[in-house]
Design an enzyme around this catalytic site. Structure first.
Site, PDB file in Angstrom:
ATOM      1  N   MET A  91       0.814  -0.919   0.029  1.00  0.00           N
ATOM      2  CA  MET A  91      -0.049   0.045  -0.054  1.00  0.00           C
ATOM      3  C   MET A  91       0.789   1.244   0.050  1.00  0.00           C
ATOM      4  SD  MET A  91      -2.733  -1.105  -0.294  1.00  0.00           S
ATOM      5  CE  MET A  91      -4.005  -2.571  -0.031  1.00  0.00           C
ATOM      6  N   ASN A 108       2.840  -4.961 -10.539  1.00  0.00           N
ATOM      7  CA  ASN A 108       1.810  -4.664  -9.155  1.00  0.00           C
ATOM      8  C   ASN A 108       0.481  -5.244  -9.694  1.00  0.00           C
ATOM      9  OD1 ASN A 108       0.553  -2.947  -6.835  1.00  0.00           O
ATOM     10  ND2 ASN A 108      -0.011  -1.657  -8.736  1.00  0.00           N
ATOM     11  N   HIS A 110      -3.416  -4.044  -9.341  1.00  0.00           N
ATOM     12  CA  HIS A 110      -4.203  -3.225  -8.977  1.00  0.00           C
ATOM     13  C   HIS A 110      -5.766  -3.522  -9.183  1.00  0.00           C
ATOM     14  CE1 HIS A 110      -5.573   0.913  -8.260  1.00  0.00           C
ATOM     15  NE2 HIS A 110      -6.634   0.847  -9.060  1.00  0.00           N
TER      16      HIS A 110
HETATM   17  C1  GAR Z   1      -5.888  -6.459  -3.295  1.00  0.00           C
HETATM   18  O1  GAR Z   1      -7.210  -6.333  -3.844  1.00  0.00           O
HETATM   19  C2  GAR Z   1      -4.881  -5.785  -4.375  1.00  0.00           C
HETATM   20  O2  GAR Z   1      -5.257  -5.545  -5.649  1.00  0.00           O
HETATM   21  C3  GAR Z   1      -5.073  -4.459  -3.630  1.00  0.00           C
HETATM   22  O3  GAR Z   1      -5.334  -4.723  -2.227  1.00  0.00           O
HETATM   23  C4  GAR Z   1      -5.667  -5.655  -1.957  1.00  0.00           C
HETATM   24  C5  GAR Z   1      -4.581  -6.473  -1.082  1.00  0.00           C
HETATM   25  O4  GAR Z   1      -5.151  -7.921  -0.663  1.00  0.00           O
HETATM   26  N1  GAR Z   1      -4.087  -3.523  -3.739  1.00  0.00           N
HETATM   27  C6  GAR Z   1      -4.071  -2.086  -4.137  1.00  0.00           C
HETATM   28  O5  GAR Z   1      -5.175  -1.591  -3.845  1.00  0.00           O
HETATM   29  C7  GAR Z   1      -2.946  -1.259  -4.252  1.00  0.00           C
HETATM   30  N2  GAR Z   1      -3.120  -0.207  -5.240  1.00  0.00           N
HETATM   31  P1  GAR Z   1      -4.093  -8.865  -0.107  1.00  0.00           P
HETATM   32  O6  GAR Z   1      -3.088  -8.399   0.705  1.00  0.00           O
HETATM   33  O7  GAR Z   1      -4.983  -9.874   0.444  1.00  0.00           O
HETATM   34  O8  GAR Z   1      -3.321  -9.426  -1.387  1.00  0.00           O
END
Ligand code: GAR
Length: 210
Positions: A91, A108, A110
């Protein structure tokens, strides 16, 4: 074998998808050699531990600004001999000292169809909230290379889901993770490790034929 270093901040379900894919033999030419977390309480660290993957915590709160934080991350990436860096629910936007050192080597995930609902401030549930507020009927996830601008690097893979009338940010997040992120992130990582992604004029082209 390419060394894959995965950067996380939270639950780590995308990290889990990568670990499961590696175990199934679906990540050809690469191995997850280290997990770096920006948050000492991230459940992703437990997932790394359960799977005997070394982990390092570099807490964002210990650094005054983005540059000094990114310098610390860069030093660790060098130490780990990273060939591929995967931001899996990471993040934090890394400073260009990292992105310039690893051109087309940082991937990445997204949780939207870039160029919609992306850039600074669009992360986690906020992305899905924005998509529902706009009223789009289709959303999805994008796997892309990371460059100096947030969510603006070359797109590798995208996948979509339909949005139901009673969708909430939480149901949409789950739907996109299950149907797109957990499938396409391991696929893109394997394509990278097999040298099946070509860059031309700043765009990524995937060789899906093999
Ligand atoms: C996921 O949905 C990912 O795509 C998003 O956060 C979540 C993390 O889940 N990422 C973002 O928003 C980055 N800009 P996780 O920790 O269970 O993989």
């Amino acid at each position: 074998m390419k060394n894959i270093v995965v950067l996380v901040s939270g639950g780590g379900t995308n990290l889990q998808a990568l670990i499961d894919a590696e175990k199934r033999g679906d990540i050809k030419g690469g191995k997850i050699t280290c997990v770096i977390s920006s948050n000492e309480d991230a459940y992703a660290l437990e997932r790394a531990k359960q799977n005997d993957i070394p982990s390092v915590v570099i807490p964002r709160k210990d650094y005054a600004d983005s540059k000094s934080y990114s310098d610390a991350v860069l030093a660790e990436l060098k130490k780990q001999n990273a060939d591929l860096i995967v931001l899996a629910g990471f993040m934090i936007i890394l400073d260009e000292c990292v992105t310039k050192d690893y051109p087309y080597k940082i991937i990445n995930v997204h949780p939207a169809l870039i160029p919609s609902f992306c850039g600074e401030g669009f992360y986690g549930l906020r992305v899905h909230k924005a998509a529902l507020e706009y009223g789009v009927k289709v959303s999805g996830a994008t796997i892309h290379f990371v460059n100096e601008k947030a969510d603006a690097g070359a797109i590798i893979l995208q996948g979509t889901v339909d949005i139901a009338n009673d969708e909430t940010p939480e149901t949409l997040q789950k739907k996109i993770m299950e149907n797109v992120e957990w499938k396409l992130l391991p696929k893109a990582v394997s394509l990278f490790c097999e040298d099946r992604i070509t860059i031309k004029d700043g765009k990524a082209y995937v060789d899906l034929e093999v």
